[in-house]
Scaffold this motif. Structure first.
Motif, mmCIF file in Angstrom:
data_model
loop_
_atom_site.group_PDB
_atom_site.id
_atom_site.type_symbol
_atom_site.label_atom_id
_atom_site.label_comp_id
_atom_site.label_asym_id
_atom_site.label_seq_id
_atom_site.Cartn_x
_atom_site.Cartn_y
_atom_site.Cartn_z
ATOM 1 N N THR A 1 0.533 -1.156 0.168
ATOM 2 C CA THR A 1 0.282 -0.119 0.295
ATOM 3 C C THR A 1 1.158 1.604 0.391
ATOM 4 O OG1 THR A 1 -1.633 -0.856 1.041
ATOM 5 C CG2 THR A 1 -1.733 1.063 1.461
ATOM 6 N N ARG A 2 2.262 1.272 0.739
ATOM 7 C CA ARG A 2 2.450 1.795 1.255
ATOM 8 C C ARG A 2 3.788 3.247 -0.880
ATOM 9 N NH1 ARG A 2 5.597 1.306 5.737
ATOM 10 N NH2 ARG A 2 6.749 -0.143 4.493
ATOM 11 N N SER A 3 3.845 1.574 -1.096
ATOM 12 C CA SER A 3 4.522 1.374 -2.199
ATOM 13 C C SER A 3 4.042 2.782 -3.275
ATOM 14 C CB SER A 3 5.136 0.412 -2.846
ATOM 15 O OG SER A 3 6.014 0.066 -1.958
ATOM 16 N N LEU A 4 2.688 1.666 -3.292
ATOM 17 C CA LEU A 4 1.294 2.266 -3.958
ATOM 18 C C LEU A 4 1.054 4.000 -4.281
ATOM 19 C CD1 LEU A 4 -0.878 -0.196 -4.417
ATOM 20 C CD2 LEU A 4 0.968 0.732 -6.456
ATOM 21 N N VAL A 5 1.292 4.490 -2.977
ATOM 22 C CA VAL A 5 0.844 5.714 -2.821
ATOM 23 C C VAL A 5 2.153 6.530 -2.803
ATOM 24 C CG1 VAL A 5 0.547 7.414 -0.670
ATOM 25 C CG2 VAL A 5 -0.931 5.082 -1.245
ATOM 26 N N GLN A 6 2.828 5.977 -2.474
ATOM 27 C CA GLN A 6 3.999 6.749 -3.299
ATOM 28 C C GLN A 6 4.342 7.052 -4.094
ATOM 29 O OE1 GLN A 6 7.522 4.696 -0.569
ATOM 30 N NE2 GLN A 6 7.422 5.880 0.833
ATOM 31 N N ALA A 7 4.156 5.965 -5.436
ATOM 32 C CA ALA A 7 4.492 5.715 -6.336
ATOM 33 C C ALA A 7 4.067 7.160 -7.041
ATOM 34 C CB ALA A 7 4.311 4.759 -7.219
ATOM 35 N N GLY A 8 2.492 7.539 -6.125
ATOM 36 C CA GLY A 8 1.547 7.987 -7.412
ATOM 37 C C GLY A 8 2.200 9.692 -7.067
ATOM 38 N N GLU A 9 2.806 9.743 -5.347
ATOM 39 C CA GLU A 9 3.148 10.717 -5.110
ATOM 40 C C GLU A 9 3.988 11.359 -6.278
ATOM 41 O OE1 GLU A 9 4.016 10.126 -0.732
ATOM 42 O OE2 GLU A 9 1.681 10.521 -0.277
ATOM 43 N N LEU A 10 5.081 10.395 -6.489
ATOM 44 C CA LEU A 10 6.097 10.450 -7.274
ATOM 45 C C LEU A 10 5.797 10.674 -8.364
ATOM 46 C CD1 LEU A 10 9.631 10.382 -8.229
ATOM 47 C CD2 LEU A 10 8.983 8.203 -8.373
ATOM 48 N N LEU A 11 4.638 10.440 -9.335
ATOM 49 C CA LEU A 11 4.033 10.743 -10.579
ATOM 50 C C LEU A 11 3.885 11.886 -10.333
ATOM 51 C CD1 LEU A 11 2.464 7.480 -11.323
ATOM 52 C CD2 LEU A 11 4.163 8.281 -13.095
ATOM 53 N N ALA A 12 3.015 12.776 -9.834
ATOM 54 C CA ALA A 12 2.971 13.523 -8.969
ATOM 55 C C ALA A 12 3.662 14.929 -9.320
ATOM 56 C CB ALA A 12 1.447 13.711 -8.062
ATOM 57 N N GLU A 13 4.555 14.659 -8.782
ATOM 58 C CA GLU A 13 6.441 15.484 -8.399
ATOM 59 C C GLU A 13 6.447 15.570 -9.972
ATOM 60 O OE1 GLU A 13 8.831 14.622 -5.493
ATOM 61 O OE2 GLU A 13 7.149 13.886 -4.301
ATOM 62 N N LEU B 1 -0.729 8.990 -14.854
ATOM 63 C CA LEU B 1 -1.421 9.632 -13.355
ATOM 64 C C LEU B 1 -2.988 9.624 -13.459
ATOM 65 C CD1 LEU B 1 -0.840 10.694 -10.520
ATOM 66 C CD2 LEU B 1 -0.143 12.607 -11.481
ATOM 67 N N ARG B 2 -3.141 9.790 -15.042
ATOM 68 C CA ARG B 2 -4.216 10.874 -15.810
ATOM 69 C C ARG B 2 -5.254 8.977 -14.646
ATOM 70 N NH1 ARG B 2 -4.350 11.535 -21.049
ATOM 71 N NH2 ARG B 2 -3.816 13.224 -19.975
ATOM 72 N N HIS B 3 -5.002 8.048 -14.949
ATOM 73 C CA HIS B 3 -5.836 7.058 -14.488
ATOM 74 C C HIS B 3 -5.358 6.220 -13.280
ATOM 75 C CE1 HIS B 3 -7.326 7.049 -18.049
ATOM 76 N NE2 HIS B 3 -6.203 7.000 -18.650
ATOM 77 N N PRO C 1 -4.574 5.337 -9.309
ATOM 78 C CA PRO C 1 -5.839 5.509 -8.529
ATOM 79 C C PRO C 1 -5.343 6.320 -7.036
ATOM 80 C CG PRO C 1 -4.284 3.538 -8.298
ATOM 81 C CD PRO C 1 -3.941 4.037 -9.738
ATOM 82 N N SER C 2 -6.297 7.717 -6.416
ATOM 83 C CA SER C 2 -5.598 8.187 -5.683
ATOM 84 C C SER C 2 -5.473 7.717 -4.555
ATOM 85 C CB SER C 2 -6.821 8.864 -5.167
ATOM 86 O OG SER C 2 -8.012 8.328 -4.547
ATOM 87 N N SER C 3 -4.557 8.175 -3.700
ATOM 88 C CA SER C 3 -4.484 7.646 -2.005
ATOM 89 C C SER C 3 -5.852 7.618 -1.800
ATOM 90 C CB SER C 3 -3.627 7.997 -1.525
ATOM 91 O OG SER C 3 -3.929 9.360 -0.904
ATOM 92 N N LYS C 4 -6.661 7.882 -1.342
ATOM 93 C CA LYS C 4 -8.005 7.352 -1.029
ATOM 94 C C LYS C 4 -8.464 6.208 -1.597
ATOM 95 C CE LYS C 4 -12.271 9.373 -0.186
ATOM 96 N NZ LYS C 4 -13.707 10.237 -0.067
ATOM 97 N N GLU C 5 -8.672 6.255 -2.575
ATOM 98 C CA GLU C 5 -8.736 5.033 -3.852
ATOM 99 C C GLU C 5 -8.443 3.019 -3.415
ATOM 100 O OE1 GLU C 5 -10.978 6.642 -7.869
ATOM 101 O OE2 GLU C 5 -8.420 6.391 -7.261
ATOM 102 N N ILE C 6 -6.911 3.537 -2.893
ATOM 103 C CA ILE C 6 -5.766 2.668 -2.320
ATOM 104 C C ILE C 6 -6.776 2.123 -1.175
ATOM 105 C CG2 ILE C 6 -3.194 2.155 -2.365
ATOM 106 C CD1 ILE C 6 -2.706 4.056 -4.167
ATOM 107 N N PHE C 7 -6.353 2.891 -0.342
ATOM 108 C CA PHE C 7 -6.817 2.600 1.315
ATOM 109 C C PHE C 7 -8.117 2.139 1.255
ATOM 110 C CE2 PHE C 7 -3.489 6.363 2.353
ATOM 111 C CZ PHE C 7 -3.036 5.949 2.799
ATOM 112 N N LEU C 8 -9.030 2.823 0.639
ATOM 113 C CA LEU C 8 -10.486 1.901 0.188
ATOM 114 C C LEU C 8 -10.339 0.948 -0.100
ATOM 115 C CD1 LEU C 8 -12.500 4.998 -1.315
ATOM 116 C CD2 LEU C 8 -12.995 3.923 0.939
ATOM 117 N N ILE C 9 -9.895 0.055 -1.138
ATOM 118 C CA ILE C 9 -9.528 -0.995 -1.860
ATOM 119 C C ILE C 9 -8.535 -2.345 -0.745
ATOM 120 C CG2 ILE C 9 -8.196 -2.719 -3.462
ATOM 121 C CD1 ILE C 9 -7.880 -0.060 -4.997
ATOM 122 N N GLY C 10 -7.729 -0.857 0.180
ATOM 123 C CA GLY C 10 -7.199 -1.853 1.095
ATOM 124 C C GLY C 10 -7.621 -2.339 2.173
#
Length: 72
Positions: free
Chosen positions: A8-20, A39-41, A43-52
């Motif tokens: 989960t942490r890796s997915l969230v961090q990857a999204g943050e890296l793409l945004a940067e 990044l357009r497709h 998932p947001s961190s909120k969506e990742i946590f909901l899936i978790g």
């Protein structure tokens, strides 16, 4: 073996890296454009946590794939 909170942490961090990357004007336009496309497709961190959370509630004999937080 990777644990659900680590995944989960890796997915969230990857999204943050793409945004940067997408906002870093020191990088070539092509790289920033590619990051925006991915990044357009992504998932947001909120969506990742909901899936978790859904994974944690599922009756899966192998356990959850993701976690509802990034802590163990």
């Amino acid at each position: 073996m990777t644990l659900p909170h680590e995944r989960t942490r890796s997915l969230v961090q990857a999204g943050e890296l793409l945004a940067e990357i997408s906002k870093d004007h020191s990088l070539p336009d092509e790289i920033r454009a590619q990051a925006k496309v991915v990044l357009r497709h992504y998932p947001s961190s909120k969506e990742i946590f909901l899936i978790g959370k859904r994974d944690e509630m599922a009756d899966d004999p192998f356990g959850p794939w993701l976690s509802s937080d990034t802590k163990s």
